[in-house]
Design an enzyme around this catalytic site. Structure first.
Site, PDB file in Angstrom:
ATOM      1  N   CYS A 223      11.259  20.231  18.396  1.00  0.00           N
ATOM      2  CA  CYS A 223      10.619  21.229  19.065  1.00  0.00           C
ATOM      3  C   CYS A 223       9.864  20.677  20.661  1.00  0.00           C
ATOM      4  O   CYS A 223      10.214  19.498  20.902  1.00  0.00           O
ATOM      5  CB  CYS A 223       9.700  21.791  18.063  1.00  0.00           C
ATOM      6  SG  CYS A 223       8.187  20.964  17.687  1.00  0.00           S
TER       7      CYS A 223
ATOM      8  N   ASP B 178       6.867  29.689  19.067  1.00  0.00           N
ATOM      9  CA  ASP B 178       5.907  28.881  19.204  1.00  0.00           C
ATOM     10  C   ASP B 178       4.541  29.094  18.385  1.00  0.00           C
ATOM     11  O   ASP B 178       4.071  30.046  19.086  1.00  0.00           O
ATOM     12  CB  ASP B 178       5.795  28.121  20.696  1.00  0.00           C
ATOM     13  CG  ASP B 178       4.915  26.982  20.627  1.00  0.00           C
ATOM     14  OD1 ASP B 178       4.396  26.798  19.505  1.00  0.00           O
ATOM     15  OD2 ASP B 178       4.860  26.328  21.625  1.00  0.00           O
TER      16      ASP B 178
ATOM     17  N   ASN C 262       6.261  18.396  18.760  1.00  0.00           N
ATOM     18  CA  ASN C 262       6.338  17.667  17.397  1.00  0.00           C
ATOM     19  C   ASN C 262       5.015  17.672  16.576  1.00  0.00           C
ATOM     20  O   ASN C 262       4.848  16.909  15.820  1.00  0.00           O
ATOM     21  CB  ASN C 262       7.095  16.374  17.724  1.00  0.00           C
ATOM     22  CG  ASN C 262       7.630  15.598  16.406  1.00  0.00           C
ATOM     23  OD1 ASN C 262       7.453  14.505  16.174  1.00  0.00           O
ATOM     24  ND2 ASN C 262       7.927  16.478  15.437  1.00  0.00           N
TER      25      ASN C 262
ATOM     26  N   CYS D  52       4.085  21.108  15.440  1.00  0.00           N
ATOM     27  CA  CYS D  52       4.018  22.448  14.809  1.00  0.00           C
ATOM     28  C   CYS D  52       5.472  22.741  14.081  1.00  0.00           C
ATOM     29  O   CYS D  52       5.453  22.889  12.693  1.00  0.00           O
ATOM     30  CB  CYS D  52       3.673  23.458  15.558  1.00  0.00           C
ATOM     31  SG  CYS D  52       2.099  23.622  16.435  1.00  0.00           S
ATOM     32  N   ARG D  53       6.473  23.131  14.881  1.00  0.00           N
ATOM     33  CA  ARG D  53       7.599  23.750  14.345  1.00  0.00           C
ATOM     34  C   ARG D  53       8.538  22.555  13.731  1.00  0.00           C
ATOM     35  O   ARG D  53       8.811  22.754  12.554  1.00  0.00           O
ATOM     36  CB  ARG D  53       8.413  24.504  15.175  1.00  0.00           C
ATOM     37  CG  ARG D  53       7.784  25.858  15.865  1.00  0.00           C
ATOM     38  CD  ARG D  53       8.245  26.308  17.121  1.00  0.00           C
ATOM     39  NE  ARG D  53       8.168  25.512  18.235  1.00  0.00           N
ATOM     40  CZ  ARG D  53       8.529  25.718  19.478  1.00  0.00           C
ATOM     41  NH1 ARG D  53       9.236  26.712  19.825  1.00  0.00           N
ATOM     42  NH2 ARG D  53       8.198  24.752  20.485  1.00  0.00           N
ATOM     43  N   SER D  54       8.714  21.640  14.557  1.00  0.00           N
ATOM     44  CA  SER D  54       9.675  20.622  13.826  1.00  0.00           C
ATOM     45  C   SER D  54       9.238  19.802  12.711  1.00  0.00           C
ATOM     46  O   SER D  54      10.125  19.304  11.941  1.00  0.00           O
ATOM     47  CB  SER D  54      10.362  19.692  15.058  1.00  0.00           C
ATOM     48  OG  SER D  54       9.240  18.810  15.745  1.00  0.00           O
TER      49      SER D  54
HETATM   50  P1  4NP Z   1       5.447  22.662  18.699  1.00  0.00           P
HETATM   51  O1  4NP Z   1       4.287  23.281  19.351  1.00  0.00           O
HETATM   52  O2  4NP Z   1       6.434  22.535  20.008  1.00  0.00           O
HETATM   53  O3  4NP Z   1       6.080  23.641  17.987  1.00  0.00           O
HETATM   54  O4  4NP Z   1       5.104  21.398  18.257  1.00  0.00           O
HETATM   55  C1  4NP Z   1       3.206  22.908  20.557  1.00  0.00           C
HETATM   56  C2  4NP Z   1       2.477  22.066  20.522  1.00  0.00           C
HETATM   57  C3  4NP Z   1       1.970  21.524  21.402  1.00  0.00           C
HETATM   58  C4  4NP Z   1       1.918  22.452  22.754  1.00  0.00           C
HETATM   59  C5  4NP Z   1       2.810  23.359  22.723  1.00  0.00           C
HETATM   60  C6  4NP Z   1       3.698  23.726  21.488  1.00  0.00           C
HETATM   61  N1  4NP Z   1       1.276  21.908  23.780  1.00  0.00           N
HETATM   62  O5  4NP Z   1       1.406  22.830  24.686  1.00  0.00           O
HETATM   63  O6  4NP Z   1       0.457  20.949  23.595  1.00  0.00           O
END
Ligand code: 4NP
Length: 150
Positions: A7, A120, A10, A12-14
């Protein structure tokens, strides 16, 4: 068989996808996750992701964020991307057709291309994390089935 979930951050989703997939596959499968940005490198998953996984008896608290590296394209057989931006970013890092073939959109396996993105949940709340968990669980189940048929 080595599987990488990717994702953006790294956190939340992955990490959730990694945790869920590990509960579904036998130990000889390697499952890991990474992000396309290194902003959260070394951090544990987002507390809301950890709590959501724990609600389903899955411990992702010890995972740490890391960015995708060139080595991943050698080490992994399948690279599943959570959304289209991530997919395009990962594809842009591939060097040849063999590497390109390893990369796909995570939800493509469900056969619904219009909804082929895992939203997200980072800017959302616990309800968003739970619905992402459910979507990831569905996707992981379908990937497991697909791998068993290959
Ligand atoms: P992820 O979510 O891609 O599912 O881990 C996010 C984590 C951090 C951010 C955006 C999405 N960020 O903008 O810091």
């Amino acid at each position: 068989m080595k599987i990488l979930m990717v994702c953006l951050g790294n956190i939340c989703r992955s990490p959730l996808a990694e945790g869920i997939m590990k509960t579904k596959l036998p130990d000889h499968y390697t499952v890991d996750s990474a992000g396309t940005i290194s902003m959260h490198e070394g951090e544990h998953p987002d507390k809301r992701a950890v709590k959501t996984a724990a609600n389903h008896h899955i411990d992702i608290s010890k995972q740490r964020s890391r960015p995708v590296t060139r080595k991943d394209f050698e080490n992994f057989d399948k690279i599943y991307c959570m959304d289209i931006d991530v997919f395009e970013d990962v594809v842009s890092k591939t060097k040849n057709e063999e590497e390109r073939q390893k990369v796909s959109l995570f939800l493509e396996v469900l056969g619904d291309h219009k909804n082929a993105e895992v939203p997200d949940p980072y800017w959302g709340d616990m309800k968003d994390f739970e619905s992402v968990f459910q979507l990831l669980d569905k996707g992981c189940e379908a990937i497991k089935k697909q791998l068993s048929e290959e």
